[in-house]
Scaffold this motif. Structure first.
Motif, mmCIF file in Angstrom:
data_model
loop_
_atom_site.group_PDB
_atom_site.id
_atom_site.type_symbol
_atom_site.label_atom_id
_atom_site.label_comp_id
_atom_site.label_asym_id
_atom_site.label_seq_id
_atom_site.Cartn_x
_atom_site.Cartn_y
_atom_site.Cartn_z
ATOM 1 N N THR A 85 41.757 19.703 31.661
ATOM 2 C CA THR A 85 41.907 19.177 33.016
ATOM 3 C C THR A 85 40.736 18.318 33.448
ATOM 4 O O THR A 85 40.838 17.593 34.426
ATOM 5 N N GLY A 86 39.637 18.403 32.765
ATOM 6 C CA GLY A 86 38.456 17.639 33.168
ATOM 7 C C GLY A 86 37.652 18.384 34.211
ATOM 8 O O GLY A 86 36.490 18.700 33.999
ATOM 9 N N ILE A 87 38.242 18.675 35.343
ATOM 10 C CA ILE A 87 37.555 19.403 36.415
ATOM 11 C C ILE A 87 37.326 20.857 36.014
ATOM 12 O O ILE A 87 36.409 21.511 36.505
ATOM 13 N N GLY A 88 38.114 21.350 35.087
ATOM 14 C CA GLY A 88 37.996 22.737 34.644
ATOM 15 C C GLY A 88 36.695 23.043 33.935
ATOM 16 O O GLY A 88 36.296 24.201 33.824
ATOM 17 N N ILE A 89 35.982 22.023 33.502
ATOM 18 C CA ILE A 89 34.709 22.243 32.826
ATOM 19 C C ILE A 89 33.720 22.925 33.763
ATOM 20 O O ILE A 89 32.899 23.728 33.334
ATOM 21 N N PHE A 90 33.807 22.652 35.062
ATOM 22 C CA PHE A 90 32.908 23.279 36.027
ATOM 23 C C PHE A 90 33.193 24.771 36.159
ATOM 24 O O PHE A 90 32.274 25.577 36.285
ATOM 25 N N VAL A 91 34.454 25.140 36.113
ATOM 26 C CA VAL A 91 34.836 26.551 36.139
ATOM 27 C C VAL A 91 34.314 27.241 34.879
ATOM 28 O O VAL A 91 33.773 28.349 34.933
ATOM 29 N N LEU A 92 34.452 26.566 33.747
ATOM 30 C CA LEU A 92 33.983 27.136 32.490
ATOM 31 C C LEU A 92 32.468 27.333 32.471
ATOM 32 O O LEU A 92 31.981 28.294 31.898
ATOM 33 N N PHE A 93 31.720 26.442 33.106
ATOM 34 C CA PHE A 93 30.266 26.620 33.173
ATOM 35 C C PHE A 93 29.909 27.964 33.794
ATOM 36 O O PHE A 93 29.020 28.661 33.326
ATOM 37 N N PHE A 94 30.608 28.324 34.856
ATOM 38 C CA PHE A 94 30.342 29.617 35.495
ATOM 39 C C PHE A 94 30.784 30.777 34.616
ATOM 40 O O PHE A 94 30.131 31.831 34.592
ATOM 41 N N MET A 95 31.868 30.607 33.904
ATOM 42 C CA MET A 95 32.339 31.665 33.011
ATOM 43 C C MET A 95 31.368 31.850 31.842
ATOM 44 O O MET A 95 31.062 32.968 31.451
ATOM 45 N N TRP A 96 30.894 30.722 31.257
ATOM 46 C CA TRP A 96 29.976 30.802 30.130
ATOM 47 C C TRP A 96 28.638 31.402 30.539
ATOM 48 O O TRP A 96 27.969 32.048 29.750
ATOM 49 N N ALA A 97 28.246 31.189 31.799
ATOM 50 C CA ALA A 97 26.947 31.668 32.265
ATOM 51 C C ALA A 97 26.963 33.149 32.640
ATOM 52 O O ALA A 97 25.914 33.749 32.853
ATOM 53 N N LYS A 98 28.148 33.736 32.714
ATOM 54 C CA LYS A 98 28.246 35.144 33.105
ATOM 55 C C LYS A 98 27.471 36.037 32.144
ATOM 56 O O LYS A 98 27.538 35.891 30.938
#
Length: 100
Positions: A85-98
């Protein structure tokens, strides 16, 4: 895990989507991938050949490390599809940082 060790680990698990990746492993490789992609773009250019090199050298291992990092953070690895989606990368940043 240090910088060099994380890069070695990610390349040794080039197509390994099973298992888990620690935060340090993922983020050090993420930093290395940015630098490597910048070098590829500077040397080869942004054309088709540059795109193929980036995909082969950093794209596939980054995807595998991202899937392993999501699993380590307690998320379903299919969340990696948010990248599309492109914008989903920002959501993934928070998930990866958990922290896990």
């Amino acid at each position: 895990m240090g910088f060099v060790e994380s890069i070695k680990t990610c390349y040794s698990k080039y197509l390994d989507f099973d298992g888990k990746a620690s935060r340090s492993e993922f983020w050090w490789f993420f930093l290395a991938a940015i630098v490597i992609n910048w070098v590829i773009t500077s040397v080869v250019g942004g054309g088709f050949l540059g795109w193929i090199l980036q995909l082969a050298i950093t794209g596939i291992p980054s995807l595998a490390a991202g899937v392993r990092r999501l699993r380590d953070a307690g998320f379903n690895p299919l969340w990696i599809l948010l990248i599309i989606t492109g914008i989903g990368i920002f959501v993934l940043f928070f998930m990866w940082a958990k922290k896990k």
